[in-house]
Design an enzyme around this catalytic site. Structure first.
Site, mmCIF file in Angstrom:
data_model
loop_
_atom_site.group_PDB
_atom_site.id
_atom_site.type_symbol
_atom_site.label_atom_id
_atom_site.label_comp_id
_atom_site.label_asym_id
_atom_site.label_seq_id
_atom_site.Cartn_x
_atom_site.Cartn_y
_atom_site.Cartn_z
ATOM 1 N N ASP A 66 53.590 7.300 54.162
ATOM 2 C CA ASP A 66 54.887 7.977 54.147
ATOM 3 C C ASP A 66 54.976 9.080 55.203
ATOM 4 O O ASP A 66 53.976 9.491 55.792
ATOM 5 C CB ASP A 66 55.182 8.563 52.748
ATOM 6 C CG ASP A 66 53.944 9.166 52.080
ATOM 7 O OD1 ASP A 66 53.026 9.576 52.812
ATOM 8 O OD2 ASP A 66 53.894 9.222 50.847
ATOM 9 N N ASN A 133 54.027 13.634 38.672
ATOM 10 C CA ASN A 133 55.030 12.835 37.952
ATOM 11 C C ASN A 133 54.732 11.334 38.045
ATOM 12 O O ASN A 133 55.568 10.515 37.697
ATOM 13 C CB ASN A 133 56.436 13.127 38.499
ATOM 14 C CG ASN A 133 56.588 12.737 39.971
ATOM 15 O OD1 ASN A 133 55.657 12.205 40.585
ATOM 16 N ND2 ASN A 133 57.757 12.995 40.541
ATOM 17 N N HIS A 135 54.092 9.599 40.852
ATOM 18 C CA HIS A 135 54.507 8.900 42.071
ATOM 19 C C HIS A 135 53.302 8.408 42.869
ATOM 20 O O HIS A 135 52.214 8.989 42.818
ATOM 21 C CB HIS A 135 55.471 9.740 42.925
ATOM 22 C CG HIS A 135 54.867 10.883 43.682
ATOM 23 N ND1 HIS A 135 55.543 12.076 43.872
ATOM 24 C CD2 HIS A 135 53.681 11.048 44.319
ATOM 25 C CE1 HIS A 135 54.792 12.890 44.586
ATOM 26 N NE2 HIS A 135 53.642 12.291 44.877
ATOM 27 N N GLU A 140 59.157 7.779 43.689
ATOM 28 C CA GLU A 140 59.316 8.668 42.541
ATOM 29 C C GLU A 140 59.639 7.849 41.287
ATOM 30 O O GLU A 140 59.973 6.660 41.388
ATOM 31 C CB GLU A 140 60.449 9.668 42.821
ATOM 32 C CG GLU A 140 60.241 10.518 44.086
ATOM 33 C CD GLU A 140 59.184 11.625 43.929
ATOM 34 O OE1 GLU A 140 58.361 11.564 42.985
ATOM 35 O OE2 GLU A 140 59.184 12.556 44.765
HETATM 36 C C1 F6R Z 1 51.033 11.420 50.435
HETATM 37 C C2 F6R Z 1 51.336 10.644 49.242
HETATM 38 C C3 F6R Z 1 51.499 11.291 47.914
HETATM 39 C C4 F6R Z 1 50.296 12.135 47.502
HETATM 40 C C5 F6R Z 1 50.559 12.788 46.152
HETATM 41 C C6 F6R Z 1 49.397 13.679 45.727
HETATM 42 O O1 F6R Z 1 50.913 10.566 51.543
HETATM 43 O O2 F6R Z 1 51.488 9.475 49.357
HETATM 44 O O3 F6R Z 1 51.721 10.301 46.939
HETATM 45 O O4 F6R Z 1 49.161 11.320 47.444
HETATM 46 O O5 F6R Z 1 51.729 13.550 46.220
HETATM 47 O O6 F6R Z 1 49.344 14.768 46.585
HETATM 48 P P1 F6R Z 1 48.180 15.870 46.473
HETATM 49 O O7 F6R Z 1 46.915 15.174 46.824
HETATM 50 O O8 F6R Z 1 48.563 16.919 47.471
HETATM 51 O O9 F6R Z 1 48.198 16.332 45.062
#
Ligand code: F6R
Length: 243
Positions: A66, A133, A135, A140
């Site tokens: 992403d 959450n 995701h 989401e």
């Molecule tokens: C980022 C991504 C997100 C993160 C998730 C956890 O490329 O795909 O799904 O893996 O938001 O983020 P952290 O590791 O910062 O808690």
């Protein structure tokens, strides 16, 4: 879905690094799916250490999950910058083989990214983190399990969680381009890393809850080769500690 519960974040990260390094050793031209975020920082440190120990990434191809919409690639909080700082500029991976979605708002960017994955894929090993959450990527809650790469609105919870990376007065963008859940599920194998108490609810829903679009990561229960690696804190709400 395989579950590996490790004693602490260090051991869990090591398990994921070993998996990625093993995949590169087995197939130097492996296609990796990569994630950004805090959890992955240590994973990239581990891959860089393996590179410093002699592992070449010169033939690896990578696709990131992403990118924020509206941040130019040079912006410090863009995932383009994150990947350069954490992995690309610290190894011999070929810049022409590292792909991230374009976050410039061009309506053609998502389809272009899917075409690139179709051309160079399938992704052999997809790395994932998980949001509080549930995701994965920036899919989401409520995202369709058949979804493809597209621009999505970020949940307020995600923008709040990620605000820590932005300077004062700056807020995370409202939208991002993300691989879809359908895109992610096409990877041959998937490894998700979740660390810390803050991920315990999401981990329990992903691993032991129903397969439901309310928890995007629960889609991994339907994948033939998905491994979830957690530390004890993230496993706190699981009733079983091995599957
Ligand atoms: C980022 C991504 C997100 C993160 C998730 C956890 O490329 O795909 O799904 O893996 O938001 O983020 P952290 O590791 O910062 O808690």
């Amino acid at each position: 879905m395989r579950l590996i519960v490790c004693a602490d974040p260090r051991e869990a990260t090591r398990a994921v690094v070993d998996r990625v390094v093993g995949a590169i050793r087995d197939r130097p031209d492996v296609v990796l799916g990569l994630a950004a975020g805090g959890t992955m920082e240590w994973v990239y440190d581990g891959i860089v250490a393996a590179h410093e120990g002699g592992l070449s990434l010169a033939r690896v191809t990578s696709f990131n999950l992403d990118e924020y919409v509206g941040l130019p690639p040079e912006h410090a909080q863009s995932y383009h910058s994150y990947m350069r700082a954490r992995l690309f500029d610290r190894t011999d991976i070929a810049p022409g083989r590292t792909y991230l979605p374009r976050g410039d708002g061009d309506p053609g960017a998502a389809a272009e990214y899917e075409a690139l994955i179709a051309q160079h894929g399938p992704i052999d090993l997809q790395l994932l983190g998980i949001g509080q959450n549930g995701h994965i990527g920036f899919n989401e809650p409520g995202s369709d399990f058949a979804s493809r790469t597209r621009e999505v609105a970020l949940a307020e919870a995600t923008r709040t969680a990620n605000a820590r990376y932005f300077g004062s007065g700056e807020t995370p963008p409202e939208t991002a381009v993300t691989m879809g859940i359908g895109t992610i599920l096409e990877a041959r194998s998937i490894v998700l890393l979740a660390l810390g108490d803050g991920k315990a609810d999401a981990v329990a829903a992903m691993v032991e809850g129903p397969v439901t679009e309310a928890c995007p990561a629960s889609a991994l229960q339907t994948h033939p080769d998905a491994t979830v690696v957690v530390d004890r804190d993230a496993a706190r709400l699981l009733s079983r500690t091995a599957i």
